[in-house]
Motif scaffolding. Sequence first.
Motif, PDB file in Angstrom:
ATOM      1  N   VAL A  28     -36.032  -5.798  38.899  1.00  0.00           N
ATOM      2  CA  VAL A  28     -36.515  -4.952  39.985  1.00  0.00           C
ATOM      3  C   VAL A  28     -36.420  -3.453  39.693  1.00  0.00           C
ATOM      4  CG1 VAL A  28     -36.037  -4.249  42.377  1.00  0.00           C
ATOM      5  CG2 VAL A  28     -36.320  -6.670  41.812  1.00  0.00           C
ATOM      6  N   PRO A  29     -35.358  -2.942  39.071  1.00  0.00           N
ATOM      7  CA  PRO A  29     -35.322  -1.477  38.842  1.00  0.00           C
ATOM      8  C   PRO A  29     -36.525  -0.974  38.052  1.00  0.00           C
ATOM      9  CG  PRO A  29     -33.142  -2.400  38.544  1.00  0.00           C
ATOM     10  CD  PRO A  29     -34.073  -3.572  38.701  1.00  0.00           C
ATOM     11  N   VAL A  87     -41.239   0.792  48.920  1.00  0.00           N
ATOM     12  CA  VAL A  87     -40.727  -0.568  48.771  1.00  0.00           C
ATOM     13  C   VAL A  87     -39.294  -0.610  49.284  1.00  0.00           C
ATOM     14  CG1 VAL A  87     -40.212  -2.451  47.171  1.00  0.00           C
ATOM     15  CG2 VAL A  87     -42.205  -0.979  46.776  1.00  0.00           C
ATOM     16  N   VAL A  88     -39.034  -1.522  50.217  1.00  0.00           N
ATOM     17  CA  VAL A  88     -37.703  -1.703  50.788  1.00  0.00           C
ATOM     18  C   VAL A  88     -37.174  -3.052  50.311  1.00  0.00           C
ATOM     19  CG1 VAL A  88     -36.361  -1.920  52.918  1.00  0.00           C
ATOM     20  CG2 VAL A  88     -38.299  -0.324  52.812  1.00  0.00           C
ATOM     21  N   ILE A  89     -36.000  -3.042  49.665  1.00  0.00           N
ATOM     22  CA  ILE A  89     -35.429  -4.248  49.078  1.00  0.00           C
ATOM     23  C   ILE A  89     -34.303  -4.780  49.959  1.00  0.00           C
ATOM     24  CG2 ILE A  89     -34.293  -5.248  47.062  1.00  0.00           C
ATOM     25  CD1 ILE A  89     -37.073  -4.329  46.421  1.00  0.00           C
ATOM     26  N   ASP A 137     -41.944  -9.133  53.636  1.00  0.00           N
ATOM     27  CA  ASP A 137     -43.342  -9.391  53.283  1.00  0.00           C
ATOM     28  C   ASP A 137     -43.497 -10.215  52.008  1.00  0.00           C
ATOM     29  OD1 ASP A 137     -44.320  -7.676  55.414  1.00  0.00           O
ATOM     30  OD2 ASP A 137     -43.609  -6.003  54.181  1.00  0.00           O
ATOM     31  N   LEU A 138     -42.497 -10.157  51.136  1.00  0.00           N
ATOM     32  CA  LEU A 138     -42.566 -10.866  49.854  1.00  0.00           C
ATOM     33  C   LEU A 138     -41.162 -11.303  49.476  1.00  0.00           C
ATOM     34  CD1 LEU A 138     -44.601  -9.959  46.707  1.00  0.00           C
ATOM     35  CD2 LEU A 138     -42.126 -10.288  46.481  1.00  0.00           C
ATOM     36  N   VAL A 184     -39.293  -6.454  50.558  1.00  0.00           N
ATOM     37  CA  VAL A 184     -39.092  -7.485  49.543  1.00  0.00           C
ATOM     38  C   VAL A 184     -37.679  -8.045  49.647  1.00  0.00           C
ATOM     39  CG1 VAL A 184     -39.031  -7.964  47.057  1.00  0.00           C
ATOM     40  CG2 VAL A 184     -40.740  -6.379  47.996  1.00  0.00           C
ATOM     41  N   ALA A 185     -37.559  -9.375  49.603  1.00  0.00           N
ATOM     42  CA  ALA A 185     -36.253 -10.034  49.559  1.00  0.00           C
ATOM     43  C   ALA A 185     -36.078 -10.664  48.188  1.00  0.00           C
ATOM     44  CB  ALA A 185     -36.143 -11.095  50.650  1.00  0.00           C
ATOM     45  N   SER A 186     -34.953 -10.371  47.544  1.00  0.00           N
ATOM     46  CA  SER A 186     -34.699 -10.908  46.219  1.00  0.00           C
ATOM     47  C   SER A 186     -33.207 -11.196  46.071  1.00  0.00           C
ATOM     48  CB  SER A 186     -35.154  -9.924  45.136  1.00  0.00           C
ATOM     49  OG  SER A 186     -34.945 -10.459  43.841  1.00  0.00           O
ATOM     50  N   PHE A 187     -32.870 -11.975  45.031  1.00  0.00           N
ATOM     51  CA  PHE A 187     -31.487 -12.322  44.772  1.00  0.00           C
ATOM     52  C   PHE A 187     -30.979 -11.569  43.550  1.00  0.00           C
ATOM     53  CE2 PHE A 187     -34.489 -15.548  43.509  1.00  0.00           C
ATOM     54  CZ  PHE A 187     -34.263 -15.695  42.155  1.00  0.00           C
TER      55      PHE A 187
END
Length: 318
Positions: free
Chosen positions: A107-108, A123-125, A143-144, A96-99
Motif C-alpha cells: 500500500v505505501p 485515499v482513506v485506509i 469502497d474497496l 479502502v480496507a486492508s490487512f
Amino acid sequence: MLDVHRLRLLRELDRRGTLAAVAAALGYSPSAVSQQLSQLEVEAGTTLLERVGRGVVLTPAARVLVQHADLVLAQLEQAETDLAAMAGEVTGVLRVASFQTVLFALVPRTLTLLTERFPALRVVIDHREAAPAFSALAAHDVDLVLGEEYPDRPNPRPAEVDEEDLLHDRLRLLVPATGPWAGASRIEDLSTAPWVLEPQGTDPGDWALARCRRAGFEPDVRIRTPDALLHVHLVETGHAVALLPELALAGRPRLRVVDLPEDPTRRLFTGVRRGAGGRPAVQAFRAALREVAADRAVGRSPRRGRITGGGQHPTPLL
C-alpha cells in the motif's frame, strides 16, 4: 413512493442489527432513525418492525423490502459510476480496507503512485482483517477491500461483490537463522518447536494448525497473534517458528525460509460493490496496486533454506 434514503436505513438495520448501531454508523440519533423507519412503514402501508424486548426485529415484509433495496441501491451506484466514468476525472474520496501484510508491503508504494498521478484523489485506509472488511463493504463503510483466500478454505462472498485477482502469495515455513531449530528442512522437523500462530477461528490460524496436523503433530503454540510482523520478529529472535505468506517478509528479516511441499499460496484480490468497478478512482487504485505487485515479482524465490534478507516475492496474477 418509497423514499430511497429510508430504504437504506432499513437495509442498514438488517445488516447491523440495532437502531443504535445504524445511528452510530450514519451519524444520526437513534430516535431520528426510528422516526425515519416509522415514516417508511407509512409509505409501505405495512408493519416493518416489531418490538422485541428493548430492540426491534424486521418483519417478513421488511425482509422482502430489504431485498428490493439491495437492487435499487446497486442500480443507483451503477448510475453514479457511469456518470463518474463519463467525466473521466479521478477525484473524490476512496475508502479502502486492508490487512497488515498488504498495508505493509504494497500500500505505501501504491499511495505514492496515486499521489503522483492523481493529486485530487484522497485515499482513506482502514486497517481491517479480510472477513470483517466485506461486512464493511456491504454496509457502505468502505469502497474497496483487500481479500484473501487460503488453500482449501474458500469463503462464500455476497453475489454483489465484484472481485479482481491481485496475486498469489506463497506460504512459507520460517525458522530462526541460528539455534536448535535452524537446521529444520521440513515442517515435520518442528513437532517439538515453539510456534506462533494467528488466532483460532481465522483462516490463517486455522490453515497453519491444519498444516501442522497434516504433518502428524499438534503444534506447541506459545503465542497467538494476528500481528504478522510480530510473528517475523519472534522467529528472528529465536523464540518461535511460523508459517507465513511471503508479503510478511517485506521488512527484510534475517531468518531461514523453507519451502513447503506443493508450494501452497494464498490468493489475494480486491473487491468492490457490484456496479462500482467502473469508477475512475477504483480503476486507478487497482491499476496502481497491480503495478506495485508486479514490481515486487522481479527476482522472486530464493533458494530453498537460504538465509534471506526478505528478497522473495509473490506471484502476480496479471
